[in-house]
Design a protein around this motif. Sequence first.
Motif, PDB file in Angstrom:
ATOM      1  N   LEU A 838       0.819  -1.209   0.000  1.00 25.43           N
ATOM      2  CA  LEU A 838       0.000   0.000   0.000  1.00 25.43           C
ATOM      3  C   LEU A 838       0.857   1.266   0.000  1.00 25.43           C
ATOM      4  O   LEU A 838       0.588   2.213  -0.754  1.00 25.43           O
ATOM      5  CB  LEU A 838      -0.939  -0.012   1.212  1.00 25.43           C
ATOM      6  N   THR A 839       1.881   1.302   0.835  1.00 24.93           N
ATOM      7  CA  THR A 839       2.742   2.487   0.856  1.00 24.93           C
ATOM      8  C   THR A 839       3.511   2.616  -0.448  1.00 24.93           C
ATOM      9  O   THR A 839       3.723   3.731  -0.939  1.00 24.93           O
ATOM     10  CB  THR A 839       3.723   2.424   2.040  1.00 24.93           C
ATOM     11  N   GLY A 840       3.928   1.494  -1.020  1.00 24.76           N
ATOM     12  CA  GLY A 840       4.608   1.525  -2.305  1.00 24.76           C
ATOM     13  C   GLY A 840       3.727   2.054  -3.410  1.00 24.76           C
ATOM     14  O   GLY A 840       4.203   2.636  -4.390  1.00 24.76           O
ATOM     15  N   ALA A 841       2.408   1.851  -3.272  1.00 28.89           N
ATOM     16  CA  ALA A 841       1.459   2.357  -4.263  1.00 28.89           C
ATOM     17  C   ALA A 841       1.083   3.809  -3.987  1.00 28.89           C
ATOM     18  O   ALA A 841       0.308   4.400  -4.749  1.00 28.89           O
ATOM     19  CB  ALA A 841       0.201   1.491  -4.258  1.00 28.89           C
ATOM     20  N   GLY A 842       1.626   4.399  -2.934  1.00 33.18           N
ATOM     21  CA  GLY A 842       1.341   5.791  -2.637  1.00 33.18           C
ATOM     22  C   GLY A 842       0.186   6.019  -1.701  1.00 33.18           C
ATOM     23  O   GLY A 842      -0.285   7.156  -1.545  1.00 33.18           O
ATOM     24  N   VAL A 843      -0.311   4.969  -1.044  1.00 36.07           N
ATOM     25  CA  VAL A 843      -1.430   5.100  -0.115  1.00 36.07           C
ATOM     26  C   VAL A 843      -0.879   5.295   1.300  1.00 36.07           C
ATOM     27  O   VAL A 843       0.061   4.596   1.713  1.00 36.07           O
ATOM     28  CB  VAL A 843      -2.338   3.849  -0.159  1.00 36.07           C
ATOM     29  N   VAL A 844      -1.456   6.226   2.031  1.00 39.29           N
ATOM     30  CA  VAL A 844      -1.018   6.466   3.408  1.00 39.29           C
ATOM     31  C   VAL A 844      -1.504   5.322   4.300  1.00 39.29           C
ATOM     32  O   VAL A 844      -2.678   4.945   4.264  1.00 39.29           O
ATOM     33  CB  VAL A 844      -1.570   7.809   3.938  1.00 39.29           C
ATOM     34  N   VAL A 845      -0.596   4.764   5.082  1.00 41.40           N
ATOM     35  CA  VAL A 845      -0.939   3.720   6.053  1.00 41.40           C
ATOM     36  C   VAL A 845      -0.415   4.163   7.410  1.00 41.40           C
ATOM     37  O   VAL A 845       0.767   4.489   7.551  1.00 41.40           O
ATOM     38  CB  VAL A 845      -0.331   2.353   5.676  1.00 41.40           C
ATOM     39  N   GLU A 846      -1.289   4.166   8.394  1.00 41.70           N
ATOM     40  CA  GLU A 846      -0.902   4.555   9.744  1.00 41.70           C
ATOM     41  C   GLU A 846      -0.931   3.343  10.667  1.00 41.70           C
ATOM     42  O   GLU A 846      -1.847   2.520  10.580  1.00 41.70           O
ATOM     43  CB  GLU A 846      -1.847   5.631  10.291  1.00 41.70           C
ATOM     44  N   LEU A 847       0.086   3.260  11.505  1.00 45.80           N
ATOM     45  CA  LEU A 847       0.113   2.259  12.563  1.00 45.80           C
ATOM     46  C   LEU A 847      -0.413   2.942  13.820  1.00 45.80           C
ATOM     47  O   LEU A 847       0.272   3.745  14.453  1.00 45.80           O
ATOM     48  CB  LEU A 847       1.522   1.729  12.773  1.00 45.80           C
ATOM     49  N   THR A 848      -1.672   2.646  14.157  1.00 47.94           N
ATOM     50  CA  THR A 848      -2.364   3.344  15.225  1.00 47.94           C
ATOM     51  C   THR A 848      -2.218   2.575  16.534  1.00 47.94           C
ATOM     52  O   THR A 848      -2.738   1.459  16.664  1.00 47.94           O
ATOM     53  CB  THR A 848      -3.852   3.512  14.878  1.00 47.94           C
ATOM     54  N   ASN A 849      -1.508   3.156  17.474  1.00 57.13           N
ATOM     55  CA  ASN A 849      -1.288   2.528  18.769  1.00 57.13           C
ATOM     56  C   ASN A 849      -2.313   3.046  19.768  1.00 57.13           C
ATOM     57  O   ASN A 849      -2.400   4.256  20.017  1.00 57.13           O
ATOM     58  CB  ASN A 849       0.117   2.817  19.277  1.00 57.13           C
ATOM     59  N   ALA A 850      -3.097   2.147  20.326  1.00 54.57           N
ATOM     60  CA  ALA A 850      -4.090   2.517  21.330  1.00 54.57           C
ATOM     61  C   ALA A 850      -3.434   2.537  22.705  1.00 54.57           C
ATOM     62  O   ALA A 850      -2.859   1.538  23.146  1.00 54.57           O
ATOM     63  CB  ALA A 850      -5.253   1.535  21.310  1.00 54.57           C
ATOM     64  N   VAL A 851      -3.518   3.697  23.368  1.00 50.67           N
ATOM     65  CA  VAL A 851      -2.888   3.888  24.672  1.00 50.67           C
ATOM     66  C   VAL A 851      -3.980   4.134  25.716  1.00 50.67           C
ATOM     67  O   VAL A 851      -4.868   4.969  25.508  1.00 50.67           O
ATOM     68  CB  VAL A 851      -1.908   5.073  24.653  1.00 50.67           C
ATOM     69  N   ALA A 852      -3.932   3.390  26.813  1.00 56.07           N
ATOM     70  CA  ALA A 852      -4.928   3.538  27.874  1.00 56.07           C
ATOM     71  C   ALA A 852      -4.520   4.676  28.804  1.00 56.07           C
ATOM     72  O   ALA A 852      -3.614   4.527  29.635  1.00 56.07           O
ATOM     73  CB  ALA A 852      -5.080   2.238  28.643  1.00 56.07           C
ATOM     74  N   LYS A 853      -5.169   5.846  28.630  1.00 59.95           N
ATOM     75  CA  LYS A 853      -4.890   6.957  29.542  1.00 59.95           C
ATOM     76  C   LYS A 853      -5.572   6.742  30.889  1.00 59.95           C
ATOM     77  O   LYS A 853      -5.214   7.354  31.893  1.00 59.95           O
ATOM     78  CB  LYS A 853      -5.356   8.273  28.928  1.00 59.95           C
TER      79      LYS A 853
END
Length: 859
Positions: A838-853
Amino acid sequence: MVLQPLGPNSHNKMSGKRIAHPKSTNFFEGADKSPRPLKRLKREETDETEETGDADATSDSRDRIIPDSDADSDDEEYDFPKPSRKTDLETALPPISTDQEAIDEYEATKAAEAEDVDTAGGRLNNRKWIKGRSSIYVDAFNLALETVLDEESHLFDEAERALFDYWINLSYEAQYLYVRLFLRKTSAWHRIQSLGYHSDIADLDATVIELQRTRQLPASSSEHGSHPGELEPPNGTTLDQSFTFADSSELITTLEEASSLLKLDELKSLAKDAKVQGKNKTELLEALRRTSRRQSGLGSILRRSDTSGSTKSEGGASTYSDTDAGSNAESPADIEDRNRDNHFTRKIMSETGPCIRLALAPLKLFERVHLVFYRSTEWTEKSLTTIILARIARWNFPDYIVSRSASIFESRALLVEFEASLRTQFRVDSILEFHGRPTSEGYREILDIYEEVYPRWRILLEEELRKENHVYESGEGAYLRRLSPAWVYTRIIHKAADVLGKLKQHKQEHDLLVELLSQRLFHHTRRGGWYQRKALLEEHYMAALMPPAGRSEENQKKYWRRVALETCEEGLQDSLVHVVAHYDLQKRITKLEKALKIPKRLQHDFAHVRLAAPIEVYIEGTQILREVDPLPTIKRRNSSPHPKGVFKSTKTIWVDTLEDGDCSVEAMCLSNYRKQGWKGYHSEGRIVRTLFAYLLFDVIFTYVPNVFQTPFQTCPLDLHTDAFYPSRMSEINHRLAQISNGDAKSLIKKVWDEHSERKTCVVGLDWTYDIGDLLEIAEYFDGQALATVCKVMAQEYRGGGLPDLFLWHPDKKQVKFAEVKSENDRLSDTQRLWIHVLTGAGVVVELTNAVAKEVKVVP
């Protein structure tokens, strides 16, 4: 390298319930027997019935979703018994309820007089069943047999066709009992008194006698030749001049075989009488035999009661004499052991009563019939019933040309060789994968098999190439080749190349890789890996293994690095190499050009496809932990952040700030993205598969011989194989060009207008997605990026690992993916590959880390 490596028996996840045994069997799990607990299946509420085919599901719209058989989720926790691989035919059929309740309901509602329909096909087309005279199982079994005999009877010899005639003339009750045993553990003995089936079989004893009756067969004109790599055909798999459909328990002569009939409590009772102990069945049996050897008193009792040869004569002398102690005679100890086993065997058989087991030769013949009918070596009880239940379900299917080739196997000899090649392949897999780390003897055995298989492989390659150039038309051979012995032999040779590498025989490995790459008919998914391995050998080993031809040592190394560079370039130019393999080839090219000190202006520039790491973002939320009483036996680390008595589940629970309730970690992150103006779905690939189905609808259902075997398919049989893309390469590339040029919206709108009202069943297409959302996505999704994603799907449809969230922003006119990870969660290899694509094709990919506040502990 593929998106989702496949084990020997784990291609797909099972969809549909586990089929329960009817109440007439002792395997029925009724109120008096607790069913074996199924582990939890964790997923979204909206997805609970999507793949399970639950008969209780009430949402008509969700029933119209045709999920991909391999679509997976990282947050799903499957605790089902390990599912068996589906047949290609099952994969192409819609997900329907195939549990016992659905079958009983079907037979009850469709029961009618059927004097005018004599065949299984006739009963199926007229939907007529009579309880006690016809069964969905028997008719499905006979449908396969009738279809094969009508279209491909040349694959069976005189003796086999005579056996089929005997089968046709069996009574319904005998056929019913045989089919039900055929669908159970076919190699096992079954107690006749525990079989049940009383609602379908009036006289069970007479039915058993009918199956165990000896019948005569004509002489066979087929020759039983040997096949490369096979030790010898399994005993009992070939027909003799006489046969029985089932064996009687008179053939049970050993204690091991008899003990397999005992339930654990029965074996415990027998062991108690013999004063032995054990934790399980195996230990009890071993202890029983070991103890009996030590108990001479028991041995003498058994000898007096069981063996006339060891009794005393009237004069008090033993009838056993020294002349009996010759080299060919049994010793007294051997006779005592045999008599002891006979004693326990008779005691076990008196407990179990008469037994029945399907005879091996007819069983293997019927398995061959199913191989030909289903075009697959994998089939189950669901395989028999699914095609019939799909026929009576009220579904709308796409319009396509149904074609079933009668030339899938040219002769009986090729069919038998294909079966033999599968047995040889299983030998190789057993050495490499099923019995721990292989030994040097195991590696040597694999190379011996390779040397036997190789000459036949070359012959079959030439034959398949001739067919491709002069016989096959319109891509006809792409799917058929998967049922060729050469397909199996290619996989064996691929395994042999790996073994040569492990044994440091790099010259032979390189030669073999050259041969594998020179053929373009088999195992396209492996070509990227073959190029990578070949280039690695040329970069590091071939300079020392090949003659220098007058070159200095340094020039020899440079020469082979240039060869490795050419190999990588060839791999990138090979149209059969999948996109997912391009990244590693590009990395090696960059490395080699740097080592060769090629001028910058002459180096390859992969900046436009340089794979970036996913953008890491952090989303804070409130996590919920359930408080339970801790188990006293569980030991916890002192550093655990969770309070005493709080157990952390594998799927975390969070507070949804928008909906004001509990939710999954993905839903919590999705709500935060929505606050920022993003629209989206927690789809885990379903939205991408829906887009693929819309955009390539007519390409999926274009005519290709042999891949549409029934009118009830949601996809061609080869969609989940590497034969799908090559056989439609021209059509797919033309469609990808249209998508790149911005035609995605019009393609989606056309399919919606033509099929949305009928909710046509198409694999992966979820009609519940709003058409407005899909058109927005198509508008904001870069055309070339969307075409790249569709190409990967066409090449690797069965692969999983797509990111959890699909998002788009109406104001920014952007799309992006987000892979959600909570504490201690890591990316899998397949997820990393999709992020690279996906990133190679130019699509933004986010690694979303869930943090317990904040962590809330609730009862």
